[in-house]
Write a protein that holds these residues in place. Sequence first.
Motif, PDB file in Angstrom:
ATOM      1  N   VAL A 108      36.505  28.084  42.142  1.00 10.37           N
ATOM      2  CA  VAL A 108      36.806  26.681  42.418  1.00 10.37           C
ATOM      3  C   VAL A 108      35.592  25.782  42.167  1.00 10.37           C
ATOM      4  O   VAL A 108      35.727  24.633  41.747  1.00 10.37           O
ATOM      5  N   LEU A 109      34.397  26.317  42.409  1.00 14.45           N
ATOM      6  CA  LEU A 109      33.187  25.504  42.278  1.00 14.45           C
ATOM      7  C   LEU A 109      33.030  24.934  40.879  1.00 14.45           C
ATOM      8  O   LEU A 109      32.512  23.840  40.708  1.00 14.45           O
ATOM      9  N   THR A 242      45.665  34.681  41.155  1.00 14.28           N
ATOM     10  CA  THR A 242      45.467  36.122  40.908  1.00 14.28           C
ATOM     11  C   THR A 242      44.438  36.651  41.907  1.00 14.28           C
ATOM     12  O   THR A 242      43.694  35.874  42.521  1.00 14.28           O
ATOM     13  N   ASP A 243      44.381  37.991  42.032  1.00 17.49           N
ATOM     14  CA  ASP A 243      43.378  38.576  42.937  1.00 17.49           C
ATOM     15  C   ASP A 243      41.975  38.128  42.527  1.00 17.49           C
ATOM     16  O   ASP A 243      41.140  37.828  43.371  1.00 17.49           O
ATOM     17  N   GLU A 244      41.707  38.112  41.234  1.00 16.50           N
ATOM     18  CA  GLU A 244      40.372  37.732  40.762  1.00 16.50           C
ATOM     19  C   GLU A 244      40.049  36.287  41.172  1.00 16.50           C
ATOM     20  O   GLU A 244      38.938  35.978  41.610  1.00 16.50           O
ATOM     21  N   GLU A 245      41.058  35.402  41.064  1.00 12.25           N
ATOM     22  CA  GLU A 245      40.825  34.004  41.481  1.00 12.25           C
ATOM     23  C   GLU A 245      40.556  33.918  42.981  1.00 12.25           C
ATOM     24  O   GLU A 245      39.660  33.198  43.434  1.00 12.25           O
ATOM     25  N   VAL A 246      41.320  34.684  43.754  1.00 11.17           N
ATOM     26  CA  VAL A 246      41.119  34.650  45.211  1.00 11.17           C
ATOM     27  C   VAL A 246      39.733  35.207  45.557  1.00 11.17           C
ATOM     28  O   VAL A 246      39.022  34.649  46.408  1.00 11.17           O
ATOM     29  N   ILE A 247      39.314  36.275  44.885  1.00 13.33           N
ATOM     30  CA  ILE A 247      37.984  36.855  45.161  1.00 13.33           C
ATOM     31  C   ILE A 247      36.905  35.794  44.895  1.00 13.33           C
ATOM     32  O   ILE A 247      36.040  35.530  45.730  1.00 13.33           O
ATOM     33  N   GLN A 248      36.987  35.178  43.732  1.00 16.20           N
ATOM     34  CA  GLN A 248      35.986  34.159  43.372  1.00 16.20           C
ATOM     35  C   GLN A 248      35.954  33.026  44.388  1.00 16.20           C
ATOM     36  O   GLN A 248      34.892  32.568  44.810  1.00 16.20           O
ATOM     37  N   ASP A 249      37.136  32.564  44.792  1.00 17.72           N
ATOM     38  CA  ASP A 249      37.178  31.409  45.689  1.00 17.72           C
ATOM     39  C   ASP A 249      36.793  31.782  47.111  1.00 17.72           C
ATOM     40  O   ASP A 249      36.206  30.964  47.839  1.00 17.72           O
TER      41      ASP A 249
END
Length: 422
Positions: A108-109, A242-249
């Motif tokens: 998100v950043l 996606t899981d990757e998006e949730v991990i990053q955020d």
Amino acid sequence: MTDTGAAQRPHAAAPGCPAHAGAVPLAGLEYQQAPSQLYRTLRRENGTVAPVLLDGDIPAWLVLGYSEVSYVTAHDELFARDSRRWNQWENIPADWPLLPFVGYQPSVLFTEGAEHQRRAGVITEALEGVDQFELGRDCEQIADRLITSFAGSGQAELMSAYAHALAMRAAVQMCGMPHAGTDTQQLVDDLRISLDGAGDDDDPVAAYARVGERIQQLVKEKREKPGPDVTSRMLLHPAGLTDEEVIQDLISVIAAAQQPTANWICNTLRLLLTDERFALNVSGGRLSVGEALNEVLWLDTPTQNFIGRWAVRDTQLGGRQIQAGDCLVLGLAAANTDPQIWPEGHVGAENAAHLSFSNGEHRCPYPAPLLADVIARTAVETLLERLPDLVLAVEPQELTWRPSVWMRGLTALPVQFTPVVR
Ligand code: HEM
């Protein structure tokens, strides 16, 4: 950044950049101990936008003016978040200490426009699900347990034993991670290393990777067994991250929650313990914890600088020519004390119009500042209730500040008090 001998000597010129002649490093012992003096000097000599050097003499612009920071953060079409725009990448080594939170990540950043709205919207809704009363109660219990662990000894180092530990436990509890055990301490250490830059034994890039591995594990656990927590709400949100998006955020959420909130707690305790207007040992007439928390946001704000924004095209700011791809560091601490907004010289704390939570699309998302307030207020009040004769164990001038361009926080806050056995 950890070259503490460098002080603020001007550099002849940053490589290949005439606009940066006379640029000053945002690093060194003097900067670390009293950044507000450097901000004042920079403002006097450069106006509201100053050429500075980041770690490794990488040129950037420090935006010092309140209205300039407000303008930059409100104009994403001119000053955007995706750091891949930077015209300095060819000068940046793979182990650059600021890389963890400046190097592009698909989080998100660094997203922009509609994609940012989608990601930030999920975070906002997941945070809105946090019950503030429950959070306050959880924080009281966390605070109580931490205080009990040192109350019998009559002394403590509050930065690690209390502020960092409490802010991390509160953050991971909100996200549904059990907070007992070594995991939490490892996360605290790794986030600190990621933001402070390289020390003798610390590798910020490796530390940031360890944070990612722990969050990845959390997302896997919550995918299998969701619960009433921020992580599960993000995973189950109809936006379908996606899981990757949730991990990053989630890395952004946990880092953004833990680090500034811990420093907000400690900077407030320091103010309460060192400023006679808040004299802790005098029962009547002292200013309130709420006033101290607000004053810190104006005068000693936890996120003193935020890196940053990158110019989308050639433009002007504060009388400076900004080239496409230049990096702008948001000087949040400098902006809060801008003499333009305090023409009488007195920096007041009467309102909440500071820029400590930034401004615009990428500002700290509602309701995060409210949650941070619950955590910080509960931490400070519970400590003062349980240890009412708490005093500093060293002279105020002996306190040292961490070597971070981002964060304004103490390396340690040693205190003493009458031992309490309960
Ligand atoms: C529960 C505590 C907190 C949470 C969950 C939280 C969460 C976040 C998140 C997710 C972002 C990224 C927003 C985006 O890029 O769209 C952010 C940004 C930010 N937060 Fe917070 N935060 C917390 C506490 C704080 C505190 C205590 C401060 C400082 C007093 C702070 C200051 C900021 C700043 C300066 C930004 C950068 C905004 C920008 O790029 O302009 N946050 N926060």
